[in-house]
Each structure stands twice: as C-alpha cells, then as structure tokens.
Design an enzyme around this catalytic site. Structure first.
Site, PDB file in Angstrom:
ATOM      1  N   GLU A 129    -159.330  12.856 -21.109  1.00  0.00           N
ATOM      2  CA  GLU A 129    -158.481  11.645 -20.839  1.00  0.00           C
ATOM      3  C   GLU A 129    -158.049  11.847 -19.514  1.00  0.00           C
ATOM      4  O   GLU A 129    -157.846  13.039 -18.927  1.00  0.00           O
ATOM      5  CB  GLU A 129    -157.333  12.027 -21.922  1.00  0.00           C
ATOM      6  CG  GLU A 129    -156.355  12.885 -21.856  1.00  0.00           C
ATOM      7  CD  GLU A 129    -155.617  12.968 -23.166  1.00  0.00           C
ATOM      8  OE1 GLU A 129    -154.479  12.243 -23.073  1.00  0.00           O
ATOM      9  OE2 GLU A 129    -155.586  13.912 -23.633  1.00  0.00           O
ATOM     10  N   LYS A 131    -155.719  12.520 -16.340  1.00  0.00           N
ATOM     11  CA  LYS A 131    -154.160  13.289 -16.062  1.00  0.00           C
ATOM     12  C   LYS A 131    -153.378  12.158 -15.406  1.00  0.00           C
ATOM     13  O   LYS A 131    -153.617  12.199 -14.325  1.00  0.00           O
ATOM     14  CB  LYS A 131    -154.740  14.478 -15.558  1.00  0.00           C
ATOM     15  CG  LYS A 131    -153.499  15.479 -15.168  1.00  0.00           C
ATOM     16  CD  LYS A 131    -153.711  16.796 -14.683  1.00  0.00           C
ATOM     17  CE  LYS A 131    -152.517  17.681 -14.463  1.00  0.00           C
ATOM     18  NZ  LYS A 131    -151.510  17.143 -13.964  1.00  0.00           N
ATOM     19  N   ASP A 133    -150.380  10.870 -13.056  1.00  0.00           N
ATOM     20  CA  ASP A 133    -149.693  11.616 -12.212  1.00  0.00           C
ATOM     21  C   ASP A 133    -148.265  10.849 -12.013  1.00  0.00           C
ATOM     22  O   ASP A 133    -147.855  10.269 -11.277  1.00  0.00           O
ATOM     23  CB  ASP A 133    -150.270  11.385 -10.735  1.00  0.00           C
ATOM     24  CG  ASP A 133    -149.605  12.497  -9.765  1.00  0.00           C
ATOM     25  OD1 ASP A 133    -148.818  13.363 -10.088  1.00  0.00           O
ATOM     26  OD2 ASP A 133    -150.048  12.267  -8.395  1.00  0.00           O
ATOM     27  N   TYR A 241    -149.277  11.214 -25.217  1.00  0.00           N
ATOM     28  CA  TYR A 241    -150.678  12.334 -24.906  1.00  0.00           C
ATOM     29  C   TYR A 241    -150.399  13.730 -25.469  1.00  0.00           C
ATOM     30  O   TYR A 241    -151.302  14.338 -25.827  1.00  0.00           O
ATOM     31  CB  TYR A 241    -151.089  12.514 -23.416  1.00  0.00           C
ATOM     32  CG  TYR A 241    -150.188  13.217 -22.749  1.00  0.00           C
ATOM     33  CD1 TYR A 241    -149.764  14.042 -22.696  1.00  0.00           C
ATOM     34  CD2 TYR A 241    -149.862  12.305 -21.689  1.00  0.00           C
ATOM     35  CE1 TYR A 241    -148.767  15.082 -21.749  1.00  0.00           C
ATOM     36  CE2 TYR A 241    -149.079  12.821 -20.363  1.00  0.00           C
ATOM     37  CZ  TYR A 241    -148.543  13.911 -20.748  1.00  0.00           C
ATOM     38  OH  TYR A 241    -147.612  14.757 -19.872  1.00  0.00           O
ATOM     39  N   LYS A 329    -159.154  18.787 -12.039  1.00  0.00           N
ATOM     40  CA  LYS A 329    -158.204  18.095 -11.212  1.00  0.00           C
ATOM     41  C   LYS A 329    -159.441  17.431  -9.810  1.00  0.00           C
ATOM     42  O   LYS A 329    -160.600  17.972  -9.633  1.00  0.00           O
ATOM     43  CB  LYS A 329    -157.340  18.793 -10.108  1.00  0.00           C
ATOM     44  CG  LYS A 329    -156.339  19.631 -10.821  1.00  0.00           C
ATOM     45  CD  LYS A 329    -155.263  18.653 -11.053  1.00  0.00           C
ATOM     46  CE  LYS A 329    -153.854  19.143 -11.089  1.00  0.00           C
ATOM     47  NZ  LYS A 329    -153.443  19.876  -9.891  1.00  0.00           N
ATOM     48  N   CYS A 434    -141.948  42.171  13.523  1.00  0.00           N
ATOM     49  CA  CYS A 434    -141.493  41.462  12.832  1.00  0.00           C
ATOM     50  C   CYS A 434    -140.526  40.345  13.699  1.00  0.00           C
ATOM     51  O   CYS A 434    -139.590  40.876  14.332  1.00  0.00           O
ATOM     52  CB  CYS A 434    -140.514  41.933  11.646  1.00  0.00           C
ATOM     53  SG  CYS A 434    -139.308  40.901  10.829  1.00  0.00           S
ATOM     54  N   CYS A 437    -136.579  41.194  12.807  1.00  0.00           N
ATOM     55  CA  CYS A 437    -135.757  42.255  13.112  1.00  0.00           C
ATOM     56  C   CYS A 437    -136.355  43.246  13.988  1.00  0.00           C
ATOM     57  O   CYS A 437    -136.028  44.422  14.353  1.00  0.00           O
ATOM     58  CB  CYS A 437    -135.675  43.118  11.668  1.00  0.00           C
ATOM     59  SG  CYS A 437    -137.193  43.828  11.017  1.00  0.00           S
ATOM     60  N   CYS A 458    -143.367  43.567   7.524  1.00  0.00           N
ATOM     61  CA  CYS A 458    -142.363  43.824   8.312  1.00  0.00           C
ATOM     62  C   CYS A 458    -142.086  45.438   7.565  1.00  0.00           C
ATOM     63  O   CYS A 458    -142.162  45.229   6.256  1.00  0.00           O
ATOM     64  CB  CYS A 458    -141.306  43.334   8.058  1.00  0.00           C
ATOM     65  SG  CYS A 458    -139.857  43.867   8.833  1.00  0.00           S
ATOM     66  N   CYS A 464    -134.091  44.534   7.676  1.00  0.00           N
ATOM     67  CA  CYS A 464    -134.632  43.115   8.222  1.00  0.00           C
ATOM     68  C   CYS A 464    -133.800  41.763   7.584  1.00  0.00           C
ATOM     69  O   CYS A 464    -133.661  41.920   6.299  1.00  0.00           O
ATOM     70  CB  CYS A 464    -136.119  42.936   7.772  1.00  0.00           C
ATOM     71  SG  CYS A 464    -136.796  41.488   8.030  1.00  0.00           S
TER      72      CYS A 464
END
Ligand code: IVH
Length: 821
Positions: A129, A131, A133, A241, A329, A434, A437, A458, A464
């Site tokens: 069936e 789907k 949205d 459903y 999908k 990083c 830091c 990092c 950090c």
C-alpha cells in the site's frame, strides 16, 4: 552549519534566559528576512525559517513583554501557550525498516520465510500500500467513540491532540458497525492534499505569514495547533492503515482488518493490493510510482506487510521496527548545485564532520543549503576499506555536485560533475588538527581490519570544548537524563562560564553562580548587538527578579529529580560510541547497576582477544560458528593437502568427531589469507591461543550487544578521564534496574532453554518470542533455568533438566502458553 533551534520546554526558561534567546532568534530572523527580501539570497531553508518563527512565537506567548522588542517583530496575537498534554501509547508506535532497491524486497520476503521456516512451495501473501508522507496519529475508540487522538511523539509518549483531531472531517467521532471492538486504537496518517496545501500557503502569504515548506510540515503545523479552530480551517485528511491496542485482538488478515476499518467509516487507501510474492510487490510498487504525480497527495514509497496476522505476531519486532513489514522508498530527489565552502564540525565523540555549504537549491520542494559529507574518506573519494567512492572522485570547494534529499534526513552530496570543476581548484585539505581545540586529529587503525578508520577524530577528549559541549547536550537530552531546562543553548553558556564541564557538575550547581552566568551572558549578548548597531532593548524590568529566582530554583529542583535513573538511560546518556538506546537496554538487562557493569567491562578488557584472533575473525566467509569450530578442532585438511606430520591426506574416518566441514569458498578464503594448508593450520593454532575469554564473550556473544559495542565500552572505560567522569557522576547519581517491560507476562525474568528439534518454529523465532515476553534464552541448563522446551532428539540438556528439577515441556505446550501470554 545552521545553528540548531532550541526545542526545550519553556518550563525552566527564566525571563532572563528567554530574553537572551529571544534576542538571538529575532536577530536571526531579521537577517534571514534581509537576505530573502533584499538580497534574494536566502541562506536557510523555509523549514528552518518556519522553525525560528515558531520558536519566537512560543517564547512571546509565554513572555508577552518580549513581543516587539527584538530586531524582528513577529507575533501579533499569539495565543497563550498551554503545552499539549502527554499520552503514553499502550502499544509503542514504531517505525519501519527501509529499502530502496528491488532486490531488498526479495531479501525481505526470503528473510520472513526463513524466520518462519515457511516452505518454498507454500503461499505467503503480503499487502502492498502507499506510504503516505504525513504524520502518524493514533485514534483511540472506546465502545466505538473517539476518546483520544495522539501524535507519535517519541513512539512511547505522544501529544494529546484530541480536540484538534475532532475537527478533521475524515476522522469519524463514532465508528459505525456492530463488530467494533470495545477498545480499538486505529492508527494512520494525517496529510494534506496538494491543492489544499497550495491554498493554505496562498492564505499564509496574503496574511504576510511564513509559508510552509511542504504538505507534511503544513499538516503537522495544522494538527499541532493550540487553537482547534485553526485546525478546523485547514482541510486535513486521514488514512487508516494500522492499529495499536485492540481488545479483543483482531484476528485474520491485514487486508481483512482494513476492510473492517472501511466498513466502520474510516478512510482506507484504495491502492492497497494483496501480493503473492516479491515480483508482484515490486510490480505494484512500480505502478504506484507511475501514478505518484497524479495522486494529489505526497507519498514517499510503498509499505509491504505480511498479510496473516498470526504470522505477524510470530514474526514480532527487531529493535524499533516490525519484522513483518518493510517500507520500500522511492528514489530520493536530486539537484545540481555548487559547493561554496566545506566546514568542519566536531561531534560528540570527537569526529571531524565535514559539511558542504551549498549555493541554495530546491530539492523536491525544499531549499537546501547544507549537505553532509560524512567523513574525510568521503570527501577524498576513498572508503574505509580502501575501496573507491564515486569511482574515486574527490569533492572540492567550487565543485558542481549532485545533492540528494530523502525524507527528513540531512541532504547528501552524492556525486561530482568533473566537467564543471574550476581549473584552479585544489583537493580539500582536511584539517589534521581539531578546529575547536587544536589537538591532533587522527584516523585510528581499526584492529579488526588493519585499515585506518574512515573518521578522523580529535584526540583532545575532555579538553576539547566542542566535544564537551556536544556530549553534555546529549547527556541532558530527552532520552538521556532528560534535563530539558538546560537544553541546547544553556549548556553552552554554562560550559563557557566553566560551571559545567562534565556531567557530574550539573549535580553540583549552586544558585548564585548559575544566576551570575546567565546574567553575564545576557549582558554580553546585548553589548554585542549594540556594537553591531542594533537598538538597545527595552530595559529589563527589575521586578522580574523574583520570577527569575524562582525559575532558577525550578531548574535546580529538576536536577534533584534525576538523582536516580534507570541504568539503560544512564548508559545511553554517557554517549559512548556504538551504545545507542537498544544496546543500552540490552546491557541493562545483563547488569543490575553501573558498578556491576563497570566490573564486567573491566573483566572483559582483561579477557580480550589478541590480534591473530581478531584478524581470523574478520576473514570473509568464515562466520562465528565455523570460526569457533575451526579453533576447537583445527583445520580439516583435504586429501592432497600436505600435512607436515603425516605427509599424507587424512582418512575421513580417522578424523576426530568434531571435524569441521568447510565449503569450497570457505576453504579458498582460508588459503587466500594464509597461503597454504600448513600456514592455515598454524594460523588457526595462533588464533586459538588468543581466543577471547568468557568475560569478553559474555558481552560480545550477546546478539543484542555484539563485539563492536563491547570494544567500544572497553575503549571508553580504558580512558582514565572517562572512568573518572563516570565515577564522579556516580557519586551524585544512583542507577536503578531498567524499568520492567510494559506488559508483565508469565515469562518475565524467566530463563528458558530450547533443545532438540523444533518442528513448528525456527530457533530464531523461538528466541525472539521468548524475549518479547520478557524471558531470557540460555544455551545451557542449570539450577537457574526455569523452563526447558524440548523437541525430538533432545539429549544431555534433558538430563541436566532432570538433575536440576527444571520443568520440561513440549514445543506444542510452549506454543499454547505463548498464545495465552
Ligand atoms: S505501517 C509498525 N503503513 O511511515 C509500523 N506506516 O516509516 C506501522 N506510514 O510511522 C506503520 N504510510 O507514520 C504504515 N501505509 C502505511 C504507512 C505508514 C505512512 C508512516 C507511519 C510510520 C512511518 C514509518
């Protein structure tokens, strides 16, 4: 990256905190308005803009004094905010497993058949069936009358939108029919047609109000209105459903129930078909896909469900989704645009996450200006396994790229158009430090594969700030410690002020410093705004002081309420990599409290496998069962494979009882890795000597935990600062056993052993059913076993059961008991 918008509860928002956030929001809105209207160059999506507006309106509704004070004046006549009441779903509202490719549908069908041990020759029907949205809604009917309507929320607890749902003409107030069960919770999707969506947006525009990004957002915004009259003015629709609690339970088939729904006056989608096999399911998917543009409402795929309800029950659930259903999908929508910049954000676990800043482009109706680039390897076009991504094409600033957006997820950069690459572009230099830091950022070598991790991390750990703040945000989030008042914004304030650097600090906050930090932040923000030329805000009214003190006290009181927490939530809140909610629950089933768990992890660490075993464990085609048998019985040489000792192929009859039977590809995999038979035998002997011990396997062999999470736990607690932070927290907070499963059954907490041949269900089904009912399944019988289910051919375990006086029942009897549970 677009800064997140707080969705914190307003309960703990002090007038001062509200003022800070209000100023910030109105500045962001004003800037977005300017970019949109004057520069014609929006930098945030419509949805983000809507969210900013809504948050501003919510705050103004609660603190009317603030209305009209910011750079953007927004709300005329906002309704006083009463939060929606909460509704606990008697049966959780779960999500669906996803598939995109046709093959995955065949795999799904095969998986279902395997689980049920369903003969190939026997028919097995599925419904297919659309789907829808929209947003899911649970409608509870008692004696045929609508009593509650609730949104999904987090799946366990939703919002009470009964008054609003009553204004939706598609939703019957009373179910018509003499076969409506006394308790009947109907579930389905609320949505808006394309035409109604366009009309609503036209009205919004005429009224100078923000537009909705898509029909789903508009449906959600319309249903979650504080004023039901607004909902009434929006022509929401509904499709039924599924269902939640139904007493007495439905019997028969999925399509049979849908027909009953329809006969009671509930709208049911007429494109639902019964399919005999994967080919028919995919064919129906194709026909729905072809009609998609003409349906007049948004759908994002097709949902397949096992039709027979008794089989649905047998199949049950894996984690958060049913084993008996699959969402197939539609392919995501794509568009071309240019990467204007690549930003690096530092995640909670120190991962350096690259984010593409895009020239804004519309993908499937939504303006996209950011897209995730996942990790360093993804930018470079090289996967963690060394395999090329996009045939090795890297992504550079200035590149024209294909962006894809599927549903709600963050858009992705899928591919690069090399023809359009500027001549002077350079490969993106991924930082090795990083950005938060300046600590070194490294790609660790994975001991299982010997290859560098795809993610650069990092090494700054607790020093950090990015990691600290992100971890703390996760810590206070709803499924963690649920300290909503601290929310996303104020954690940053407290972190910067040095008041909260680790979770335990939240439990040691005092009134005065907390207040001082909040006031200091507010003043700094106003000064900043004035420096930028914004008008000075109205002077904060001093009489608010009392209110503010009270709100801060409330904040501190909410902390006190969290001094005891179920172990699974405590664990999840720590934010250990690979320990999500379901793994945290699995761990909490095994351990009564945190101290016991930490001891277990320490023992597992001492019992870890060595590198030869790890390498052996990741050989292609050698699964855990074969691996363990090889380590126990050695390599089964074939005739012709020289044996150093005997110089001759061994006679099969002379083999020890446990000789391992290998398939040709398995044998080839071993030979490819080690070279020749002798090296295989030697490699197996080395690996056997380095096998992990029981304490490690207690975690790793548990199907719900597994080796990856086990290694992650060990790594986490091996860091002295993590261990110290958890101990500091345990000085403030006590863990309690995980909340018992919602329904107490006769099997809850019992230990069950299955032995012999099961004829009416597979082992995995038996185990899954037992676990669903709250039982633990064990492989061996001891005095602690409560029940042995024995089929034909049961041997030593049956004797053990007699020895320990454990109850033994047949498979038949087990099924009867399960049906009653
Ligand atoms: S069945 C146990 N059927 O999709 C799950 N869901 O991704 C029962 N949805 O939360 C859901 N159309 O909101 C089902 N025909 C359909 C659906 C559908 C839309 C939504 C639903 C669910 C989500 C899962």
């Amino acid at each position: 990256m677009a800064r997140p918008i707080s969705d914190d509860s307003l309960d703990a928002l002090t007038p001062d905190l509200a003022r800070v956030e209000h100023e910030d929001l109105s500045a962001r809105i004003a800037e977005a308005d300017r970019l949109y209207h004057q520069e014609d160059a929006p930098e945030i999506t419509d949805a983000e803009y809507d969210a900013l507006r809504r948050r501003l309106e919510t705050i103004e509704a609660r603190f009317p004094d603030l209305a009209g004070t910011g750079a953007a004046s927004a709300s005329v006549g906002a309704k006083p905010s009463e939060k929606f009441a909460k509704v606990r779903h008697p049966v959780p509202m779960l999500s669906l497993g996803n598939a995109f490719a046709d093959e995955e549908v065949a795999e799904f069908v095969a998986r279902v058949r395997r689980f049920l041990n369903w003969p190939e020759a026997e028919a097995l029907a599925f419904t297919a069936e659309p789907k829808i949205d929209g947003l899911s809604l649970a409608l509870r009917y008692e004696d045929g009358r609508l009593v509650t309507a609730a949104t999904r929320g987090d799946g366990e607890v939703g919002e009470d939108v009964t008054a609003n749902a009553r204004t939706v003409s598609d939703i019957p107030q009373v179910l018509a029919g003499d076969d409506v069960p006394p308790i009947c919770e109907v579930r389905g999707e609320v949505y808006l047609s394309h035409a109604d969506f366009a009309a609503i947006n036209a009205r919004q525009e005429a009224a100078g109000k923000p537009l909705f990004a898509n029909p789903r957002n508009a449906a959600a915004g319309s249903l979650r209105q504080l004023d039901p009259e607004i909902t009434r003015s929006r022509p929401l629709k509904f499709f039924a459903y599924a269902w939640g609690e139904v007493v007495p339970a439905f019997e028969g088939t999925q399509h049979g129930v849908l027909a009953r729904f329809a006969s009671w006056g509930l709208p049911v989608n007429d494109r639902t078909r019964l399919c005999a096999d994967a080919a028919a399911m995919v064919a129906h998917y194709r026909s729905i896909e072809a009609e998609r543009a003409d349906l007049g409402y948004d759908i994002d795929g097709v949902v397949y469900k096992v039709d027979d309800l008794a089989l649905q029950r047998r199949l049950g659930f894996v984690s958060r989704s049913p084993r008996w259903a699959l969402a197939h999908k539609f392919a995501a929508q794509k568009a071309l645009t240019v990467v204007e910049d690549i930003e690096i954000n530092v995640g909670r676990t120190g991962s350096l996450n690259p984010l593409a800043k895009l020239r804004p482009v519309t993908v499937g109706g939504v303006v996209v200006s950011n897209a995730t680039l996942h990790n360093e390897g993804y930018v470079q076009g090289v996967g963690a396994d060394g395999e090329p991504i996009r045939d090795g094409r890297d992504i550079r600033i200035g590149d024209t790229v294909v962006v894809q957006r599927a549903g709600d997820v963050i858009p992705k950069v899928m591919d690069v158009v090399l023809d359009k690459r500027p001549a002077d572009s350079k490969p993106f230099a991924f930082p090795t430090e990083c950005p938060a830091c300046n600590s070194r950022a490294v790609r660790e070598i994975n001991p299982r594969t010997g290859k560098p991790d795809a993610v650069r991390r990092c090494t700054g750990g607790l020093i950090c700030p990015a990691q600290g703040v992100e971890r703390l945000k996760h810590f206070v989030s709803r499924n963690g410690f649920d300290l909503e008042g601290f929310g996303q914004t104020y954690i940053e304030v407290l972190f910067e002020a040095g008041l909260v650097r680790q979770p335990a600090d939240l439990f040691r906050l005092d009134f005065e410093p907390l207040k001082a930090a909040i006031v200091a932040r507010r003043e700094a923000l106003s000064a900043e705004r004035r420096a930028e030329g914004a008008p000075a805000p109205k002077k904060p009214a001093k009489k608010k002081g009392d209110d503010e003190d009270k709100a801060i006290k409330n904040l501190l009181a909410s902390v006190e309420e969290r001094r005891t927490l179920p172990l699974n939530r405590f664990l999840f809140a720590l934010g250990i990599p690979d320990i999500g909610e379901s793994t945290a629950k699995a761990l909490a089933k095994r351990f009564p409290d945190m101290a016991a768990l930490m001891e277990g992890v320490d023992a597992a660490r001492r019992d870890q496998a060595g590198p030869d075993w790890l390498a052996f464990s990741s050989l292609p085609r050698i699964g855990p069962t074969t691996r363990d048998r090889l380590l126990e019985f050695g390599y089964p040489r074939e005739a012709g494979e020289a044996d150093a000792g005997e110089g001759e192929g061994e006679d099969a009859e002379a083999q020890p009882q446990g000789r391992v039977r290998l398939s040709a590809p398995q044998r080839a995999s071993l030979l490819a890795h080690f070279g020749d038979a002798e090296a295989v035998a030697a490699g197996i002997a080395r690996a056997a000597a380095e096998r992990p011990g029981d304490a490690y396997r207690h975690f790793a062999d548990d199907g719900e935990i597994g080796p990856v999470a086990t290694d992650s736990l060990i790594a986490f607690f091996s860091e002295p600062h993590n261990d110290a932070a958890v101990r500091a927290l345990l000085a403030e907070v006590r863990t309690e056993p995980m909340a018992a499963p919602a329904r107490a059954t006769a099997f809850a907490g019992k230990t069950v052993v299955f032995t012999g041949t099961l004829e009416r269900m597979t082992r995995s089904e038996a185990k899954a059913t037992a676990e669903r009912l709250g039982a633990k399944v064990s492989g061996s019988v001891s005095a602690k076993t409560d029940l042995v289910v024995a089929g034909p051919g049961a041997g030593s375990k049956l004797k053990d059961a007699e020895k320990h006086g454990v109850e033994v029942i047949s498979e038949e009897a087990w099924l009867a008991r399960v049906a009653d549970a």
